[in-house]
Design a protein around this motif. Structure first.
Motif, PDB file in Angstrom:
ATOM      1  N   ASN A  82       0.956  -1.032  -0.035  1.00  0.00           N
ATOM      2  CA  ASN A  82       0.153  -0.072   0.015  1.00  0.00           C
ATOM      3  C   ASN A  82       0.805   1.307  -0.027  1.00  0.00           C
ATOM      4  OD1 ASN A  82      -2.199   1.751   0.314  1.00  0.00           O
ATOM      5  ND2 ASN A  82      -2.426   1.381   2.321  1.00  0.00           N
ATOM      6  N   SER A  83       0.436   2.355  -0.633  1.00  0.00           N
ATOM      7  CA  SER A  83       1.151   3.670  -0.384  1.00  0.00           C
ATOM      8  C   SER A  83       0.052   4.661  -0.533  1.00  0.00           C
ATOM      9  CB  SER A  83       2.172   3.713  -1.655  1.00  0.00           C
ATOM     10  OG  SER A  83       1.287   3.686  -2.831  1.00  0.00           O
ATOM     11  N   GLU A 119       4.274  -6.765   7.353  1.00  0.00           N
ATOM     12  CA  GLU A 119       4.026  -5.429   6.726  1.00  0.00           C
ATOM     13  C   GLU A 119       4.648  -4.577   7.699  1.00  0.00           C
ATOM     14  OE1 GLU A 119      -0.134  -4.733   5.519  1.00  0.00           O
ATOM     15  OE2 GLU A 119       0.103  -6.393   4.033  1.00  0.00           O
ATOM     16  N   PHE A 120       5.248  -3.492   7.148  1.00  0.00           N
ATOM     17  CA  PHE A 120       5.989  -2.348   7.826  1.00  0.00           C
ATOM     18  C   PHE A 120       5.944  -1.293   7.078  1.00  0.00           C
ATOM     19  CE2 PHE A 120       9.130  -5.186   5.558  1.00  0.00           C
ATOM     20  CZ  PHE A 120       9.774  -4.298   4.983  1.00  0.00           C
ATOM     21  N   GLU A 121       6.025   0.230   7.634  1.00  0.00           N
ATOM     22  CA  GLU A 121       5.939   1.327   7.001  1.00  0.00           C
ATOM     23  C   GLU A 121       7.347   1.797   6.747  1.00  0.00           C
ATOM     24  OE1 GLU A 121       3.417   4.066   9.209  1.00  0.00           O
ATOM     25  OE2 GLU A 121       1.812   2.946   8.432  1.00  0.00           O
ATOM     26  N   THR A 123       8.205   6.018   5.825  1.00  0.00           N
ATOM     27  CA  THR A 123       7.890   7.347   5.479  1.00  0.00           C
ATOM     28  C   THR A 123       8.897   7.873   4.731  1.00  0.00           C
ATOM     29  OG1 THR A 123       8.736   7.939   7.610  1.00  0.00           O
ATOM     30  CG2 THR A 123       6.363   7.293   7.445  1.00  0.00           C
ATOM     31  N   THR A 138       3.547   7.744   2.735  1.00  0.00           N
ATOM     32  CA  THR A 138       3.805   6.458   3.469  1.00  0.00           C
ATOM     33  C   THR A 138       3.772   5.223   2.722  1.00  0.00           C
ATOM     34  OG1 THR A 138       3.110   7.581   5.489  1.00  0.00           O
ATOM     35  CG2 THR A 138       2.902   4.998   5.716  1.00  0.00           C
ATOM     36  N   VAL A 140       3.798   1.091   2.636  1.00  0.00           N
ATOM     37  CA  VAL A 140       3.607  -0.037   3.588  1.00  0.00           C
ATOM     38  C   VAL A 140       4.392  -1.312   2.570  1.00  0.00           C
ATOM     39  CG1 VAL A 140       2.153  -1.869   4.418  1.00  0.00           C
ATOM     40  CG2 VAL A 140       1.412   0.659   4.707  1.00  0.00           C
ATOM     41  N   TRP A 141       5.383  -1.838   3.061  1.00  0.00           N
ATOM     42  CA  TRP A 141       6.079  -2.798   2.392  1.00  0.00           C
ATOM     43  C   TRP A 141       5.797  -4.210   3.068  1.00  0.00           C
ATOM     44  CZ3 TRP A 141       9.255  -2.843  -2.062  1.00  0.00           C
ATOM     45  CH2 TRP A 141       9.500  -1.602  -2.306  1.00  0.00           C
ATOM     46  N   THR A 142       5.866  -5.373   2.366  1.00  0.00           N
ATOM     47  CA  THR A 142       5.586  -6.611   2.897  1.00  0.00           C
ATOM     48  C   THR A 142       6.839  -7.299   2.445  1.00  0.00           C
ATOM     49  OG1 THR A 142       4.247  -8.422   3.262  1.00  0.00           O
ATOM     50  CG2 THR A 142       4.242  -7.588   0.917  1.00  0.00           C
TER      51      THR A 142
END
Length: 147
Positions: A82-83, A119-121, A123, A138, A140-142
């Motif tokens: 997600n971004s 999952e982690f952010e 910024t 922001t 969100v990577w997985t």
């Protein structure tokens, strides 16, 4: 031999090379990337197009992520889940993105060890060369475990 994260990102993501993105600094959890002022990247008001700024910020986020998790590439594939980006004001000229990982390596790797898809952010602040904030992102990577 050290792993050159910036070179790896540019090799892996041809579109980043198309925009002439360059990495000024990459260290654990942090990456600083810049995109030159080019007329062919401009929008209708004469600054960098929103899509170009998005790509700069996403590329910086990927380098910040890889600077911490490159050692996991044999067992997991990093993907953007997600971004979200907020355009604060129109940018003019060259822009610089600074990305910061907002998770602990230990926590993310523990999730991967447990068979999860953590999952982690990351910024990202995008600024003009005079320091004016133009965008905030922001990502969100997985880490998807390889099968």
């Amino acid at each position: 031999m050290t792993f050159d994260v910036g070179a790896f990102v540019l090799q892996s993501v041809p579109f980043a090379r198309t925009l002439d993105i360059a990495f000024d600094r990459v260290e654990p959890g942090v990456a600083v990337a810049r995109m030159p002022d080019r007329a062919d990247l401009h929008n209708h008001v004469g600054g960098p197009h929103a899509g170009a700024i998005f790509t700069l910020a996403e590329s910086a986020s990927g380098a910040a992520m890889l600077s911490t998790f490159a050692g996991e590439l044999a067992r997991a594939t990093p993907l953007v889940a997600n971004s979200a980006i907020r355009y604060v004001r129109p940018a003019m000229g060259e822009v610089v993105a600074e990305a910061r990982l907002r998770a602990s390596r230990e926590e993310v790797v523990a999730g991967l060890d447990a068979g999860e898809r953590p999952e982690f952010e990351v910024t990202v602040d995008v600024r003009t060369t005079d320091g004016t904030l133009v965008s905030e992102m922001t990502v969100v990577w997985t880490l998807r475990p390889n099968r």
